[in-house]
Each structure stands twice: as C-alpha cells, then as structure tokens.
Design a protein around this motif. Structure first.
Motif, PDB file in Angstrom:
ATOM      1  N   HIS A 115       0.827  -1.201   0.000  1.00  0.00           N
ATOM      2  CA  HIS A 115       0.000   0.000   0.000  1.00  0.00           C
ATOM      3  C   HIS A 115       0.863   1.253   0.000  1.00  0.00           C
ATOM      4  N   PRO A 116       0.340   2.358  -0.548  1.00  0.00           N
ATOM      5  CA  PRO A 116       1.100   3.611  -0.518  1.00  0.00           C
ATOM      6  C   PRO A 116       1.287   4.098   0.911  1.00  0.00           C
ATOM      7  N   GLY A 117       2.485   4.617   1.187  1.00  0.00           N
ATOM      8  CA  GLY A 117       2.771   5.148   2.510  1.00  0.00           C
ATOM      9  C   GLY A 117       2.939   4.095   3.578  1.00  0.00           C
ATOM     10  N   ARG A 118       3.281   2.856   3.177  1.00  0.00           N
ATOM     11  CA  ARG A 118       3.492   1.770   4.131  1.00  0.00           C
ATOM     12  C   ARG A 118       4.733   0.977   3.740  1.00  0.00           C
ATOM     13  N   VAL A 119       5.412   0.450   4.760  1.00  0.00           N
ATOM     14  CA  VAL A 119       6.576  -0.404   4.538  1.00  0.00           C
ATOM     15  C   VAL A 119       6.168  -1.849   4.786  1.00  0.00           C
ATOM     16  N   THR A 120       6.236  -2.653   3.732  1.00  0.00           N
ATOM     17  CA  THR A 120       5.951  -4.084   3.841  1.00  0.00           C
ATOM     18  C   THR A 120       7.268  -4.826   3.915  1.00  0.00           C
ATOM     19  N   CYS A 121       7.524  -5.465   5.046  1.00  0.00           N
ATOM     20  CA  CYS A 121       8.780  -6.187   5.246  1.00  0.00           C
ATOM     21  C   CYS A 121       8.595  -7.651   4.884  1.00  0.00           C
ATOM     22  N   VAL A 122       9.475  -8.152   4.029  1.00  0.00           N
ATOM     23  CA  VAL A 122       9.464  -9.560   3.651  1.00  0.00           C
ATOM     24  C   VAL A 122      10.719 -10.196   4.226  1.00  0.00           C
ATOM     25  N   LEU A 123      10.534 -11.122   5.155  1.00  0.00           N
ATOM     26  CA  LEU A 123      11.650 -11.747   5.838  1.00  0.00           C
ATOM     27  C   LEU A 123      11.730 -13.225   5.492  1.00  0.00           C
ATOM     28  N   GLY A 124      12.914 -13.772   5.620  1.00  0.00           N
ATOM     29  CA  GLY A 124      13.089 -15.188   5.370  1.00  0.00           C
ATOM     30  C   GLY A 124      14.559 -15.546   5.338  1.00  0.00           C
ATOM     31  N   ASP A 125      14.846 -16.796   5.636  1.00  0.00           N
ATOM     32  CA  ASP A 125      16.220 -17.274   5.617  1.00  0.00           C
ATOM     33  C   ASP A 125      16.654 -17.510   4.178  1.00  0.00           C
ATOM     34  N   ASN A 126      17.913 -17.904   3.978  1.00  0.00           N
ATOM     35  CA  ASN A 126      18.386 -18.253   2.647  1.00  0.00           C
ATOM     36  C   ASN A 126      17.553 -19.392   2.086  1.00  0.00           C
ATOM     37  N   GLY A 127      17.114 -19.254   0.837  1.00  0.00           N
ATOM     38  CA  GLY A 127      16.304 -20.284   0.203  1.00  0.00           C
ATOM     39  C   GLY A 127      14.825 -20.204   0.524  1.00  0.00           C
ATOM     40  N   ALA A 128      14.414 -19.137   1.219  1.00  0.00           N
ATOM     41  CA  ALA A 128      13.007 -19.019   1.601  1.00  0.00           C
ATOM     42  C   ALA A 128      12.118 -18.594   0.441  1.00  0.00           C
ATOM     43  N   GLY A 129      12.712 -17.965  -0.575  1.00  0.00           N
ATOM     44  CA  GLY A 129      11.940 -17.511  -1.730  1.00  0.00           C
ATOM     45  C   GLY A 129      11.909 -16.010  -1.900  1.00  0.00           C
ATOM     46  N   LYS A 130      12.710 -15.291  -1.120  1.00  0.00           N
ATOM     47  CA  LYS A 130      12.713 -13.820  -1.210  1.00  0.00           C
ATOM     48  C   LYS A 130      13.167 -13.346  -2.591  1.00  0.00           C
ATOM     49  N   SER A 131      14.243 -13.935  -3.103  1.00  0.00           N
ATOM     50  CA  SER A 131      14.774 -13.511  -4.400  1.00  0.00           C
ATOM     51  C   SER A 131      13.772 -13.779  -5.521  1.00  0.00           C
ATOM     52  N   THR A 132      13.087 -14.914  -5.459  1.00  0.00           N
ATOM     53  CA  THR A 132      12.079 -15.233  -6.469  1.00  0.00           C
ATOM     54  C   THR A 132      10.941 -14.233  -6.426  1.00  0.00           C
ATOM     55  N   LEU A 133      10.537 -13.855  -5.215  1.00  0.00           N
ATOM     56  CA  LEU A 133       9.473 -12.865  -5.057  1.00  0.00           C
ATOM     57  C   LEU A 133       9.875 -11.529  -5.679  1.00  0.00           C
ATOM     58  N   ASP A 157       7.177   8.191   4.021  1.00  0.00           N
ATOM     59  CA  ASP A 157       6.495   9.439   4.325  1.00  0.00           C
ATOM     60  C   ASP A 157       6.187  10.248   3.073  1.00  0.00           C
ATOM     61  N   ARG A 158       6.906   9.976   2.000  1.00  0.00           N
ATOM     62  CA  ARG A 158       6.624  10.661   0.732  1.00  0.00           C
ATOM     63  C   ARG A 158       5.546   9.953  -0.066  1.00  0.00           C
ATOM     64  N   GLY A 159       4.971   8.891   0.498  1.00  0.00           N
ATOM     65  CA  GLY A 159       3.831   8.231  -0.130  1.00  0.00           C
ATOM     66  C   GLY A 159       4.164   6.992  -0.930  1.00  0.00           C
ATOM     67  N   LEU A 160       5.411   6.547  -0.908  1.00  0.00           N
ATOM     68  CA  LEU A 160       5.763   5.351  -1.657  1.00  0.00           C
ATOM     69  C   LEU A 160       5.321   4.102  -0.899  1.00  0.00           C
ATOM     70  N   GLY A 161       5.053   3.055  -1.649  1.00  0.00           N
ATOM     71  CA  GLY A 161       4.884   1.738  -1.067  1.00  0.00           C
ATOM     72  C   GLY A 161       6.241   1.064  -1.086  1.00  0.00           C
ATOM     73  N   VAL A 162       6.766   0.701   0.072  1.00  0.00           N
ATOM     74  CA  VAL A 162       8.119   0.157   0.173  1.00  0.00           C
ATOM     75  C   VAL A 162       8.063  -1.329   0.515  1.00  0.00           C
ATOM     76  N   ILE A 163       8.803  -2.136  -0.252  1.00  0.00           N
ATOM     77  CA  ILE A 163       8.993  -3.549   0.061  1.00  0.00           C
ATOM     78  C   ILE A 163      10.419  -3.705   0.564  1.00  0.00           C
ATOM     79  N   PHE A 164      10.560  -3.989   1.829  1.00  0.00           N
ATOM     80  CA  PHE A 164      11.854  -4.080   2.486  1.00  0.00           C
ATOM     81  C   PHE A 164      12.193  -5.558   2.676  1.00  0.00           C
ATOM     82  N   ILE A 165      13.097  -6.064   1.844  1.00  0.00           N
ATOM     83  CA  ILE A 165      13.531  -7.458   1.925  1.00  0.00           C
ATOM     84  C   ILE A 165      14.696  -7.538   2.913  1.00  0.00           C
ATOM     85  N   THR A 166      14.580  -8.384   3.924  1.00  0.00           N
ATOM     86  CA  THR A 166      15.641  -8.471   4.918  1.00  0.00           C
ATOM     87  C   THR A 166      15.592  -9.809   5.638  1.00  0.00           C
ATOM     88  N   HIS A 167      16.702 -10.166   6.255  1.00  0.00           N
ATOM     89  CA  HIS A 167      16.720 -11.337   7.136  1.00  0.00           C
ATOM     90  C   HIS A 167      16.903 -10.900   8.588  1.00  0.00           C
TER      91      HIS A 167
END
Length: 303
Positions: free
Chosen positions: A48-66, A213-223
């Motif tokens: 969603h705009p103006g929200r940070v969606t964090c995608v977490l997972g270990d190696n091989g979890a599927g983050k890169s494919t996503l 805060d500038r209204g972007l929808g952010v997908i933050f990939i991290t472990h």
C-alpha cells in the motif's frame, strides 16, 4: 539520453496516496516453478502507498524469487499479480519500471569512480541543445541531484566526489533518492542493510522511513527482524517458498517475529538430537511445545 525539463519526478507517489487504501501491488496465491522445482507457492502480498511491507526469510526461503516476479525479471506461473487492481504479466524490468516499480539491489548498479551526480542520472542523462549538437546539461543535473538528495534529507558536501568514496549507507540512500526522483511508486529494497554496520544501517532505515512518508509503497527485503521491526508496517515471513506469517505491526511482537524468522520450532526439534552430543548444554533451549504455543498466539495461528 533523455531531455527532462521538469523538477521532481517523485510527486506521482504522493498523488497515489490520495487514491485510498487500494494496493499499489498485490499478489494473490502467486507462485513460481522452474520445471519440477517449485520455488514459490500460494503467496499473498499487498503493498500500500505510505506503508513499509517487510518480507523476511532465511536463505532459500523464496525472497529472491518474489523480488524477480514483482520487478519483472521473471513471470509468475500460478496465481495473480495485480498493479493498481489490474492483472499484469511483465516481460522485462522496464515494463515494471514504467508502472512505477523500482528495485534497488545490494550491488546498487553504480559506477564507483563516477561522481555522485553522474551516478544519479546514469542512463537517463539530461541534455540540451539541438540535434546533432546535443550535449549533457551538467549544471542542471548537478542542481537537480542536489535538490532531490536534500528533499530526502541527504546533504553531501561535494557531488563531484566519486560515489565509491561514500559509505555503504550513503550509497544506498543515493540509490533510494534516485528511484524516488524517477517516478517510483513502489520501491523494492533488496537486503539494503545486510553488509552495513549498526550506524550505517540506521542511516538507511531513516531514509526508508522518509520514502514511506513521501507516499511510496516500500517492500523491504531483509533477514534481520530487528531492522524490519524498526520501520515496518506489515510483516510477511517466507519459509521454503510459502508464506508462514502475514501480520500487521499491531498483531505481532518483535519476539514472535524473531521466532518465526529463526525457525524456532525447527530449533526446538533439534534439542533432542543435541542432547546426545557431549558438551552441549541444552537446558536453556526452548521446548518445542513452548514455541508452538508462542506461534499459536500469532494472528494466523501458524508456526
């Protein structure tokens, strides 16, 4: 080269935020198979705009494919992929970029020996003059780069310095500001703090919050669940290609998020095997039942 005469290109994100709570990007039961290998299956995700969606997972979890599906590098083989409510199937990253989906990878795709301002416009340089005498508009590029960096709260003393002389955190921030300027509405950040120390990680997290805060929808990939919890509004945990947890910040604690990320149930199952190893103290390890109870307390009741 392109001849851009307008100022900030990132205002599109603000306009998008005014469209209500409709997701900018949505995956419904999405998956990806490579022949007989299923890398991703049944993934639901909303950005969603103006929200940070964090995608977490270990190696091989599927983050890169996503990442590859959303950024247009690969196509999904099951489920739906929607942008602004419309089904899409990108063939190239350029098509995703045209829809306002920009990806900042770990390597940043910068030229270390080039000045900061030149890297800011790399591949999209401003020009002036008629053809065939058209040439780079260096002064305008320097001025624009400085303004856009300052708008994100990034102040550099010398835009002429090679970008390779900046710290890792500063380079990440320049890449984020560049994506915002060139019209990103959805910003995918691939492990931006993975190779950084505590202080530089804090700098990057600060500018992730600024992009939100500038209204972007952010997908933050991290472990790193601690980094995610500092700026995240929604958390999705991938395990072996499936979505194990999907919860808003108010629905999950840092401890629960860390437990999901660390594979607590699997670690508890190893306690019995470790007990057979001489010299290993397993008394402080959690019981599997305790971890299952903790997992049951999460919104979806899944471990």
């Amino acid at each position: 080269m392109t001849d851009k005469t307008t100022g900030t290109h990132g205002t599109t994100a603000k306009d998008t935020a005014a469209n209500g709570d409709r997701p900018l990007v949505e995956l419904r039961g999405a998956g990806k198979s490579y022949g007989n290998i299923r890398a991703l299956h049944g993934v639901d995700l909303e950005v969603h705009p103006g929200r940070v969606t964090c995608v977490l997972g270990d190696n091989g979890a599927g983050k890169s494919t996503l990442i590859k599906i959303i950024s247009g590098l690969h196509q999904h083989t099951e489920g739906e992929f929607l942008v602004d409510g419309e089904p899409v199937r990108f063939s190239t990253p350029r098509e995703a970029l045209d829809k306002g989906i920009a990806t900042v990878y770990q390597d940043l795709a910068v030229v270390p020996l080039m000045p900061v301002w030149r890297n800011f416009f790399l591949g999209s340089e401003m020009t002036k003059g008629p053809w065939p005498l058209r040439r780079l508009d260096i002064e305008r590029m320097k001025k624009t780069a400085d303004e856009e960096l300052r708008n994100m709260g990034i102040v550099l003393d010398d835009l002429e310095q090679p970008i390779g002389t900046l710290s890792g955190g500063q380079r990440q921030c320049v890449a984020i500001a560049r994506a915002v300027y060139f019209g990103a509405r959805v910003l995918i950040l691939d492990e931006p703090t993975a190779a950084l120390g505590v202080k530089q990680s804090g700098v990057v997290l600060k500018y992730i919050a600024a992009a939100r805060d500038r209204g972007l929808g952010v997908i933050f990939i991290t472990h790193n669940p601690h980094h995610a919890y500092m700026v995240g509004d929604h958390f999705s945990v991938l395990r072996l290609g499936t979505m194990e947890l999907s919860a808003d910040r108010s629905e999950v604690s840092l401890e629960e998020l860390t437990n999901h990320m660390a594979g607590g149930a699997e670690l508890a199952a190893l306690k019995h095997e470790l007990a057979q190893v001489r010299g290993v103290d397993v008394e402080e390890l959690p019981e599997e039942a305790d971890l299952k109870a903790s997992a049951a307390a999460t919104p979806e009741g899944k471990s």
